[in-house]
Write a protein that holds these residues in place. Structure first.
Motif, PDB file in Angstrom:
ATOM      1  N   LEU A  23       0.839  -1.203   0.000  1.00  0.00           N
ATOM      2  CA  LEU A  23       0.000   0.000   0.000  1.00  0.00           C
ATOM      3  C   LEU A  23       0.876   1.255   0.000  1.00  0.00           C
ATOM      4  O   LEU A  23       0.647   2.189  -0.754  1.00  0.00           O
ATOM      5  CB  LEU A  23      -0.905   0.026   1.234  1.00  0.00           C
ATOM      6  N   ARG A  24       1.889   1.264   0.847  1.00  0.00           N
ATOM      7  CA  ARG A  24       2.771   2.426   0.970  1.00  0.00           C
ATOM      8  C   ARG A  24       3.534   2.679  -0.328  1.00  0.00           C
ATOM      9  O   ARG A  24       3.663   3.823  -0.771  1.00  0.00           O
ATOM     10  CB  ARG A  24       3.744   2.235   2.125  1.00  0.00           C
ATOM     11  N   ALA A  35      -3.542   5.861   3.342  1.00  0.00           N
ATOM     12  CA  ALA A  35      -4.934   5.778   3.790  1.00  0.00           C
ATOM     13  C   ALA A  35      -5.900   5.874   2.608  1.00  0.00           C
ATOM     14  O   ALA A  35      -6.905   5.163   2.562  1.00  0.00           O
ATOM     15  CB  ALA A  35      -5.226   6.878   4.800  1.00  0.00           C
ATOM     16  N   THR A  36      -5.579   6.728   1.636  1.00  0.00           N
ATOM     17  CA  THR A  36      -6.441   6.858   0.452  1.00  0.00           C
ATOM     18  C   THR A  36      -6.473   5.553  -0.323  1.00  0.00           C
ATOM     19  O   THR A  36      -7.541   5.084  -0.735  1.00  0.00           O
ATOM     20  CB  THR A  36      -5.951   8.012  -0.449  1.00  0.00           C
ATOM     21  N   ILE A  37      -5.308   4.934  -0.515  1.00  0.00           N
ATOM     22  CA  ILE A  37      -5.252   3.649  -1.233  1.00  0.00           C
ATOM     23  C   ILE A  37      -6.071   2.607  -0.472  1.00  0.00           C
ATOM     24  O   ILE A  37      -6.862   1.863  -1.064  1.00  0.00           O
ATOM     25  CB  ILE A  37      -3.796   3.162  -1.414  1.00  0.00           C
ATOM     26  N   HIS A  38      -5.899   2.571   0.842  1.00  0.00           N
ATOM     27  CA  HIS A  38      -6.646   1.621   1.673  1.00  0.00           C
ATOM     28  C   HIS A  38      -8.157   1.834   1.515  1.00  0.00           C
ATOM     29  O   HIS A  38      -8.915   0.870   1.321  1.00  0.00           O
ATOM     30  CB  HIS A  38      -6.228   1.779   3.136  1.00  0.00           C
ATOM     31  N   LEU A  39      -8.595   3.082   1.583  1.00  0.00           N
ATOM     32  CA  LEU A  39     -10.023   3.382   1.444  1.00  0.00           C
ATOM     33  C   LEU A  39     -10.548   2.976   0.065  1.00  0.00           C
ATOM     34  O   LEU A  39     -11.627   2.393  -0.058  1.00  0.00           O
ATOM     35  CB  LEU A  39     -10.283   4.870   1.692  1.00  0.00           C
ATOM     36  N   ILE A  40      -9.769   3.295  -0.974  1.00  0.00           N
ATOM     37  CA  ILE A  40     -10.187   2.935  -2.337  1.00  0.00           C
ATOM     38  C   ILE A  40     -10.336   1.428  -2.461  1.00  0.00           C
ATOM     39  O   ILE A  40     -11.327   0.927  -2.999  1.00  0.00           O
ATOM     40  CB  ILE A  40      -9.167   3.478  -3.363  1.00  0.00           C
TER      41      ILE A  40
END
Length: 90
Positions: A23-24, A35-40
């Motif tokens: 993710l990072r 956090a944006t990638i996680h939410l998406i």
């Protein structure tokens, strides 16, 4: 300019994992937060800006025409290499 089809979180996750990125790592490459990638990936709506950034760094997310162009270029390159090999063997 043709509009790209919408992305789903599952497509993003599959493409990220297929590219071997955390993710990072994806967040850093795309200029987005982790956090944006996680939410998406978990179903949050994807803004046009975020989708464009993700498509820019994950080849599997590019619109079909871009993939086709990339494959055509690869085929052309392989044909050139094959021609060079067969001419050198003759």
């Amino acid at each position: 300019m043709t509009e790209s089809p919408p992305l789903s979180g599952q497509q993003v996750r599959d493409a990220r994992k297929g590219a071997g990125l955390s993710l990072r790592q994806l967040a850093n490459l795309a200029g987005l937060s982790r956090a944006t990638i996680h939410l998406i990936e978990n179903g949050a709506p994807i803004s046009d800006r975020s989708a464009a950034r993700l498509r820019a760094v994950l080849p599997d997310l590019k619109p079909p025409a871009s993939r086709l162009e990339r494959l055509e270029a690869e085929v052309t390159d392989l044909r050139t290499r094959l021609d060079a090999l067969t001419q050198g063997a003759a």
